[in-house]
Design a protein around this motif. Sequence first.
Motif, short mmCIF file in Angstrom:
data_model
loop_
_atom_site.label_atom_id
_atom_site.label_comp_id
_atom_site.label_asym_id
_atom_site.label_seq_id
_atom_site.Cartn_x
_atom_site.Cartn_y
_atom_site.Cartn_z
N ALA B 124 0.83 -1.20 0.00
CA ALA B 124 0.00 0.00 0.00
C ALA B 124 0.87 1.26 0.00
N ALA B 129 0.08 5.31 -0.55
CA ALA B 129 -0.77 5.52 0.62
C ALA B 129 0.02 6.08 1.81
N SER B 130 -0.56 7.07 2.49
CA SER B 130 0.04 7.59 3.72
C SER B 130 -0.12 6.55 4.82
N ARG B 133 -3.66 6.18 5.84
CA ARG B 133 -4.48 5.48 4.85
C ARG B 133 -4.16 3.98 4.85
N THR B 137 -7.21 1.48 5.39
CA THR B 137 -7.69 0.70 4.25
C THR B 137 -7.10 -0.70 4.18
N VAL B 138 -5.99 -0.94 4.88
CA VAL B 138 -5.39 -2.28 4.81
C VAL B 138 -5.36 -2.94 6.20
N PRO B 141 -9.05 -3.12 8.19
CA PRO B 141 -9.99 -4.07 7.57
C PRO B 141 -9.51 -5.53 7.68
N LEU B 142 -8.20 -5.74 7.58
CA LEU B 142 -7.70 -7.13 7.66
C LEU B 142 -7.80 -7.67 9.08
#
Lengths: 363, 222
Positions: B124, B129-130, B133, B137-138, B141-142
């Motif tokens: 990511a 991606a910062s 983020r 987003t990773v 959610p995981l």
Amino acid sequence: MNAGLTAHFTKRFRGGATIHIDTLHVPAEAGITVLFGASGSGKTTVLRCLAGLDRPDAGEIRFAHAIWSNAADKSFMPPRHRGVGYVPQDYTLFPHLSVARNIGFGLHHLPRHQRLARVAQTMQTLDIPDLATRFPSSLSGGQQQRVALARAIVTHPRLLLLDEPLSALDTPMQLHLRRELRHWLRNAAIPTVLVTHDRLEALTLGDAIVVMDAGRILQQGPVPDVFSRPVNRAVADIVAVETVQPAHIAHFANGLASVIVGSTTLTALATDLPAGTRDAYVCIRAEDVILTRDAAPTASPRNRLPATVQTILDAGPMLRVTLDCGFPLTALLTKQAGAELSLHENATVHALIKAPQIHVIPR
Amino acid sequence: MSAETWQLVAFTTRMAAFSTLLVIPIGVACAWGLARSRSRAKVLLETLVTLPLVLPPVVTGLVLLKLFGRRGPIGHWLHDQWHLDVVFTWRAVVIALVVMSLPLFVRAAQTAFEEINPQLENMARTLGASEWRVFLTVTLPLARRGVLAGALLAFARALGEFGATMMVAGNIPGQTTTMAVSIYQSVQLGQDAHAWGLAGIAAALAFGAVWASGLLLRRQRP
């Protein structure tokens, strides 16, 4: 001005392994630079340092005019600002996101409709338009590879880094994707660094090659140069094919190809050559070349080439003989055989090569 | 169900839910930090976070009482700044529940964060991606199943908390009395029927939460 990527750096690992890169140059023009070497030679570490995922302990990495990493003044550009497209060996697709969202991940700065358009266009290019709503766990290896590549190129990166892109696939799929990969990378027109330990992959995909062993670069240059003129025994051992020459396929029927190399025409066995191939490399291992003094017109090898001895190098119990037979050719023979042929520079000999020992690799 | 029982169940559930909502952000920060930490202080921090799980709850309660009491360092400051009293109010109930249920949450969430392949986060990053983020987003959610399972466990733990709550919030009917405290009191007063009624409800709620949590954790690896 020296554009493209230039790097010289050292990365040490706690176990004691050290990667030391003297000078690595990747030209700014689109083209594929292959990092070639056995597993454990440090290729992946170089790629991770270029991507910004590992931080060198010394030295500098520069791209165009920007400094990506400089250990002396501790400057370090984080990966997100480097604009590289990275495809790791296991593809590392986001398991919780659909294919379309995987590919669009790097485009979050774009408005939704533009992002979707770019994703759809890239999926079309890579021939996976139907996978948009699928999840990575339901994809085959080949499909995952395409999704990973799509995700990397959709952002129009300045540099593309591919780590063993075909190694996770089975052999028929590798053969198929190797050709497609070259086609895609040509079309994408992005300077690319590709890591591989596979000789055929290096030959098929590479424009330039960097040979690595035990954490060091042994030789780099255009693919035919490095394969044909290894600077030392170590490189010759690693590349294991001494003669690599660009060639044109003149005629191809019944599994036999007539191949024009320099001013010479060779007959080669090429059963798995895709129909319509025109440009290729021919590869000949030095130990497969037989030298004789007379023309021996009744000998079985298809290729009998009149040749002039250029140089004779001592290689332990063997002699490494470079010949001119309309193209540069290298032969390896025992010292005893050399003495019996009373070889000397400028001697005239015949080189015999069997058709199956000339490997034709499509370009 | 009598009005009084209903009030107890509603109050306890509300307090447990509110404390769980507080536990999630605090616990996610702790769990993520511990999962990613390579510092030598990691074991020390883990021990500190886990301590309320193994200490007698009344000891935790006693510490909270001293910290949040009007003469305690935090209680004194809160009173000075905002005229806010904590001890023996519903706020004390929430604080006791947060501290007591945090360890369970952190354990579940930390495991979930540790199971994430860090190469996914690196991927990511190379895609621009910062760090924030990457996390949203990773990473999160995981880890969502672990986080959710941890939240349910924390909720279940909060529903049944007794010792620390008793120490720091006391037993003020309609204001700080929770189901567990009320069960104890009923038994003391010989009102066994009331105690059994509440015990049944508490067991049903806890069973549901732990069961759901188990389902989530089992399905963690698809």
